[in-house]
Design a protein around this motif. Structure first.
Motif, PDB file in Angstrom:
ATOM      1  N   ALA A 149       0.829  -1.204   0.000  1.00  0.00           N
ATOM      2  CA  ALA A 149       0.000   0.000   0.000  1.00  0.00           C
ATOM      3  C   ALA A 149       0.864   1.256   0.000  1.00  0.00           C
ATOM      4  CB  ALA A 149      -0.933  -0.012   1.213  1.00  0.00           C
ATOM      5  N   ILE A 150       1.950   1.226   0.786  1.00  0.00           N
ATOM      6  CA  ILE A 150       2.858   2.383   0.805  1.00  0.00           C
ATOM      7  C   ILE A 150       3.490   2.583  -0.559  1.00  0.00           C
ATOM      8  CG2 ILE A 150       4.977   3.295   1.810  1.00  0.00           C
ATOM      9  CD1 ILE A 150       4.237   1.848   4.398  1.00  0.00           C
ATOM     10  N   THR A 151       3.911   1.487  -1.175  1.00  0.00           N
ATOM     11  CA  THR A 151       4.515   1.572  -2.507  1.00  0.00           C
ATOM     12  C   THR A 151       3.530   2.146  -3.517  1.00  0.00           C
ATOM     13  OG1 THR A 151       5.927  -0.325  -2.031  1.00  0.00           O
ATOM     14  CG2 THR A 151       5.607   0.242  -4.346  1.00  0.00           C
ATOM     15  N   GLN A 152       2.267   1.687  -3.469  1.00  0.00           N
ATOM     16  CA  GLN A 152       1.270   2.184  -4.403  1.00  0.00           C
ATOM     17  C   GLN A 152       1.040   3.682  -4.200  1.00  0.00           C
ATOM     18  OE1 GLN A 152      -2.511   0.276  -4.039  1.00  0.00           O
ATOM     19  NE2 GLN A 152      -3.396   1.274  -5.834  1.00  0.00           N
ATOM     20  N   THR A 153       1.007   4.130  -2.936  1.00  0.00           N
ATOM     21  CA  THR A 153       0.806   5.555  -2.657  1.00  0.00           C
ATOM     22  C   THR A 153       1.954   6.392  -3.207  1.00  0.00           C
ATOM     23  OG1 THR A 153      -0.425   5.016  -0.654  1.00  0.00           O
ATOM     24  CG2 THR A 153       0.452   7.241  -0.826  1.00  0.00           C
ATOM     25  N   LEU A 154       3.177   5.932  -2.982  1.00  0.00           N
ATOM     26  CA  LEU A 154       4.339   6.676  -3.473  1.00  0.00           C
ATOM     27  C   LEU A 154       4.367   6.722  -4.996  1.00  0.00           C
ATOM     28  CD1 LEU A 154       7.083   5.365  -1.011  1.00  0.00           C
ATOM     29  CD2 LEU A 154       5.902   7.570  -0.949  1.00  0.00           C
ATOM     30  N   LEU A 155       4.001   5.618  -5.637  1.00  0.00           N
ATOM     31  CA  LEU A 155       3.981   5.587  -7.100  1.00  0.00           C
ATOM     32  C   LEU A 155       2.885   6.502  -7.665  1.00  0.00           C
ATOM     33  CD1 LEU A 155       4.586   1.790  -7.776  1.00  0.00           C
ATOM     34  CD2 LEU A 155       6.190   3.664  -8.124  1.00  0.00           C
ATOM     35  N   GLU A 156       1.735   6.570  -6.984  1.00  0.00           N
ATOM     36  CA  GLU A 156       0.679   7.467  -7.452  1.00  0.00           C
ATOM     37  C   GLU A 156       1.090   8.929  -7.322  1.00  0.00           C
ATOM     38  OE1 GLU A 156      -2.749   6.434  -5.243  1.00  0.00           O
ATOM     39  OE2 GLU A 156      -3.228   4.647  -6.448  1.00  0.00           O
ATOM     40  N   VAL A 157       1.803   9.237  -6.227  1.00  0.00           N
ATOM     41  CA  VAL A 157       2.311  10.604  -6.060  1.00  0.00           C
ATOM     42  C   VAL A 157       3.281  10.952  -7.183  1.00  0.00           C
ATOM     43  CG1 VAL A 157       3.727  12.100  -4.605  1.00  0.00           C
ATOM     44  CG2 VAL A 157       1.947  10.664  -3.581  1.00  0.00           C
ATOM     45  N   ALA A 158       4.171  10.001  -7.509  1.00  0.00           N
ATOM     46  CA  ALA A 158       5.136  10.248  -8.578  1.00  0.00           C
ATOM     47  C   ALA A 158       4.456  10.346  -9.939  1.00  0.00           C
ATOM     48  CB  ALA A 158       6.184   9.139  -8.596  1.00  0.00           C
ATOM     49  N   ARG A 159       3.419   9.566 -10.171  1.00  0.00           N
ATOM     50  CA  ARG A 159       2.733   9.616 -11.466  1.00  0.00           C
ATOM     51  C   ARG A 159       1.946  10.916 -11.619  1.00  0.00           C
ATOM     52  NH1 ARG A 159      -1.762   5.155 -12.647  1.00  0.00           N
ATOM     53  NH2 ARG A 159      -2.710   6.342 -10.922  1.00  0.00           N
ATOM     54  N   ASN A 160       1.315  11.384 -10.549  1.00  0.00           N
ATOM     55  CA  ASN A 160       0.540  12.618 -10.622  1.00  0.00           C
ATOM     56  C   ASN A 160       1.428  13.848 -10.741  1.00  0.00           C
ATOM     57  OD1 ASN A 160      -1.808  11.140 -10.392  1.00  0.00           O
ATOM     58  ND2 ASN A 160      -1.840  11.289  -8.143  1.00  0.00           N
ATOM     59  N   ASP A 161       2.630  13.772 -10.191  1.00  0.00           N
ATOM     60  CA  ASP A 161       3.541  14.915 -10.255  1.00  0.00           C
ATOM     61  C   ASP A 161       4.949  14.397 -10.528  1.00  0.00           C
ATOM     62  OD1 ASP A 161       4.784  17.328 -10.133  1.00  0.00           O
ATOM     63  OD2 ASP A 161       4.520  17.613  -7.967  1.00  0.00           O
ATOM     64  N   PRO A 162       5.270  14.151 -11.805  1.00  0.00           N
ATOM     65  CA  PRO A 162       6.590  13.581 -12.127  1.00  0.00           C
ATOM     66  C   PRO A 162       7.752  14.430 -11.636  1.00  0.00           C
ATOM     67  CG  PRO A 162       5.107  13.475 -14.008  1.00  0.00           C
ATOM     68  CD  PRO A 162       4.435  14.332 -12.995  1.00  0.00           C
ATOM     69  N   THR A 163       7.498  15.748 -11.495  1.00  0.00           N
ATOM     70  CA  THR A 163       8.601  16.627 -11.066  1.00  0.00           C
ATOM     71  C   THR A 163       8.954  16.423  -9.596  1.00  0.00           C
ATOM     72  OG1 THR A 163       7.013  18.386 -10.531  1.00  0.00           O
ATOM     73  CG2 THR A 163       7.941  18.350 -12.763  1.00  0.00           C
ATOM     74  N   SER A 164       8.040  15.713  -8.867  1.00  0.00           N
ATOM     75  CA  SER A 164       8.302  15.526  -7.432  1.00  0.00           C
ATOM     76  C   SER A 164       9.201  14.334  -7.145  1.00  0.00           C
ATOM     77  CB  SER A 164       6.976  15.348  -6.681  1.00  0.00           C
ATOM     78  OG  SER A 164       6.327  14.165  -7.112  1.00  0.00           O
ATOM     79  N   VAL A 165       9.546  13.577  -8.205  1.00  0.00           N
ATOM     80  CA  VAL A 165      10.412  12.418  -8.011  1.00  0.00           C
ATOM     81  C   VAL A 165      11.795  12.901  -7.586  1.00  0.00           C
ATOM     82  CG1 VAL A 165      11.454  10.410  -9.086  1.00  0.00           C
ATOM     83  CG2 VAL A 165       9.131  11.103  -9.715  1.00  0.00           C
ATOM     84  N   SER A 166      12.238  12.412  -6.440  1.00  0.00           N
ATOM     85  CA  SER A 166      13.524  12.838  -5.898  1.00  0.00           C
ATOM     86  C   SER A 166      14.236  11.636  -5.293  1.00  0.00           C
ATOM     87  CB  SER A 166      13.317  13.924  -4.829  1.00  0.00           C
ATOM     88  OG  SER A 166      12.535  13.406  -3.764  1.00  0.00           O
ATOM     89  N   GLY A 167      15.435  11.924  -4.840  1.00  0.00           N
ATOM     90  CA  GLY A 167      16.199  10.863  -4.208  1.00  0.00           C
ATOM     91  C   GLY A 167      15.532  10.352  -2.944  1.00  0.00           C
ATOM     92  N   THR A 168      14.841  11.241  -2.217  1.00  0.00           N
ATOM     93  CA  THR A 168      14.154  10.823  -0.993  1.00  0.00           C
ATOM     94  C   THR A 168      13.039   9.833  -1.305  1.00  0.00           C
ATOM     95  OG1 THR A 168      14.623  12.983   0.004  1.00  0.00           O
ATOM     96  CG2 THR A 168      12.886  11.620   1.015  1.00  0.00           C
ATOM     97  N   LEU A 169      12.262  10.138  -2.376  1.00  0.00           N
ATOM     98  CA  LEU A 169      11.185   9.246  -2.763  1.00  0.00           C
ATOM     99  C   LEU A 169      11.726   7.883  -3.190  1.00  0.00           C
ATOM    100  CD1 LEU A 169       8.202   8.763  -3.367  1.00  0.00           C
ATOM    101  CD2 LEU A 169       8.575   9.720  -5.655  1.00  0.00           C
ATOM    102  N   ILE A 170      12.808   7.897  -3.951  1.00  0.00           N
ATOM    103  CA  ILE A 170      13.414   6.637  -4.399  1.00  0.00           C
ATOM    104  C   ILE A 170      13.940   5.844  -3.201  1.00  0.00           C
ATOM    105  CG2 ILE A 170      15.310   5.642  -5.733  1.00  0.00           C
ATOM    106  CD1 ILE A 170      14.994   7.918  -7.701  1.00  0.00           C
ATOM    107  N   ASP A 171      14.553   6.535  -2.235  1.00  0.00           N
ATOM    108  CA  ASP A 171      15.049   5.847  -1.039  1.00  0.00           C
ATOM    109  C   ASP A 171      13.901   5.215  -0.250  1.00  0.00           C
ATOM    110  OD1 ASP A 171      17.610   6.560  -1.678  1.00  0.00           O
ATOM    111  OD2 ASP A 171      17.627   8.336  -0.381  1.00  0.00           O
ATOM    112  N   ARG A 172      12.777   5.937  -0.152  1.00  0.00           N
ATOM    113  CA  ARG A 172      11.633   5.379   0.569  1.00  0.00           C
ATOM    114  C   ARG A 172      11.077   4.158  -0.160  1.00  0.00           C
ATOM    115  NH1 ARG A 172       7.249   9.737   2.144  1.00  0.00           N
ATOM    116  NH2 ARG A 172       6.447   7.848   3.188  1.00  0.00           N
ATOM    117  N   LEU A 173      10.996   4.246  -1.490  1.00  0.00           N
ATOM    118  CA  LEU A 173      10.534   3.087  -2.260  1.00  0.00           C
ATOM    119  C   LEU A 173      11.470   1.891  -2.083  1.00  0.00           C
ATOM    120  CD1 LEU A 173       9.319   4.674  -5.631  1.00  0.00           C
ATOM    121  CD2 LEU A 173       7.935   3.369  -4.006  1.00  0.00           C
TER     122      LEU A 173
END
Length: 363
Positions: free
Chosen positions: A157-181
């Motif tokens: 569920a956490i992974t799906q939430t993070l992926l939806e955030v990245a899909r809705n706002d591609p510019t928000s993809v950062s190293g922090t998001l990748i580390d959390r994933l």
């Protein structure tokens, strides 16, 4: 498997009882007949004392009553055999009924056969014990499946939430998001591997070979030494050669889980972990003991259940997925050993694993 219908056991016992009774009656009448023949002449005769019957007279006098006696004996044998067989097989009927109930999924039913101890009572008690174990095992598997689904659902569920955030706002993809994933995915992988390890231990699908628990303890200590130094925990490893028979990989996983658990659930500063191996008679003993917060006996009794981390214990990022001691218990059971968890008076836990020693090894 389809089988042709046959006679019931009750009918077979009835016929057997009546048959033996008839054989006994025929033998008894034969003995009486032979006894009478010794004192009866071949033919009838007249004497001063009176008329003496012959064997033909004896036959006319003896055979009809004997035939009626055998007839009534047969009826008595059939009726009595049917009643006795029914009484004898009554417990078996209850056991059969319990078997059908269990086959239909009703594991809570118990025979609870009354009366004195005999073969049927032992069979009924053994069947009740088997049903109790099956019921507990099924309940445990259901809890395990529910807990595993819940534990796997969280990282997904956490992974799906993070992926939806990245899909809705591609510019928000950062190293922090990748580390959390990456962290969430690693947790899911660790949980899956732990589940596979637990399943492998339960199925006993491993090759047995001579193993030295002291060397395994040293290997586990070297692997976890950086974690212990990071958390300020001192590891003391003592003991001599401790030979046993089992899977090196599984016993290493068992020891690693125990040492990891002792390090993680320890004092915040200046904690200690004691590891000891040795042979006690016919047992190879591994003991892992650690300082830490006080653990109640009630909590210690539940720590080997899957996903039971204990609400009184400290949770950290290194606390694992809640299957460490459950895997230890399964591996110990698969190696025909015993696992004992004992709270220390000063705080912490003492875990003792006893396995069959390798009596053929050279010490």
């Amino acid at each position: 498997m389809s089988r042709a219908p046959g006679l019931s056991v009750r009918l077979k016992l009835t016929l057997s009882y009546a048959g033996f009774l008839m054989v006994a009656g025929v033998l008894l009448l034969a003995v009486v007949w032979l006894f009478l023949l010794r004192y009866v002449p071949a033919s009838a005769s007249e004497t001063r004392e009176g008329f003496i019957p012959g064997r033909s007279d004896l036959i006319r006098a003896f055979v009809p009553p004997a035939a009626w006696a055998l007839f009534f004996l047969l009826l008595f044998g059939l009726l009595g055999g049917w009643i006795l067989a029914g009484r004898m097989l009554a417990p078996l009927t209850r056991i059969t009924d319990a078997t059908r109930r269990a086959a239909n999924g009703s594991l809570a039913y118990r025979i609870e056969l009354e009366g004195r101890n005999d073969e049927f009572r032992e069979l009924a008690d053994s069947f009740d014990a088997m049903l109790a174990r099956l019921e507990a095992h099924v309940a445990e598997q259901q809890r395990f499946a529910a807990n595993a689904s819940h534990e796997l659902r969280t990282p997904l569920a956490i992974t799906q939430t993070l992926l939806e955030v990245a899909r809705n706002d591609p510019t928000s993809v950062s190293g922090t998001l990748i580390d959390r994933l990456h962290a969430v995915n690693t947790r899911a992988i660790n949980l899956t591997e732990a589940l596979l390890m637990l399943s492998r231990a339960d199925q006993r699908s491993f090759t047995r070979e001579p193993v030295d628990l002291s060397l395994i303890a040293e290997e586990a200590t070297e692997t976890l030494l950086p974690l212990a130094e990071q958390r300020g925990v001192t590891i003391e490893n003592t003991g001599g050669i401790t030979p046993t028979i089992g899977s090196h990989a599984l016993l290493l996983q068992l020891t690693t889980n125990l040492v990891h658990n002792a390090i993680v659930h320890n004092l915040a500063h200046d904690g200690t972990v004691w590891i000891n191996t040795g042979v006690d008679g016919a047992k190879a003993v591994l003991t892992v003991e650690n300082t830490g917060e006080k653990v109640s006996p009630q909590l210690a009794a539940t720590l080997t259940e899957p996903f039971q981390r204990g609400t009184e214990r400290v949770h950290t990022d290194d606390a694992g997925v809640g299957l460490g001691l459950a895997i230890v218990a399964s591996i110990t059971h698969a190696h025909d050993g015993t696992l004992t968890l004992t709270p220390r008076v000063a705080g912490g836990l003492r875990v003792t694993v006893e396995l069959p020693a390798d009596q053929h090894s050279e010490r």
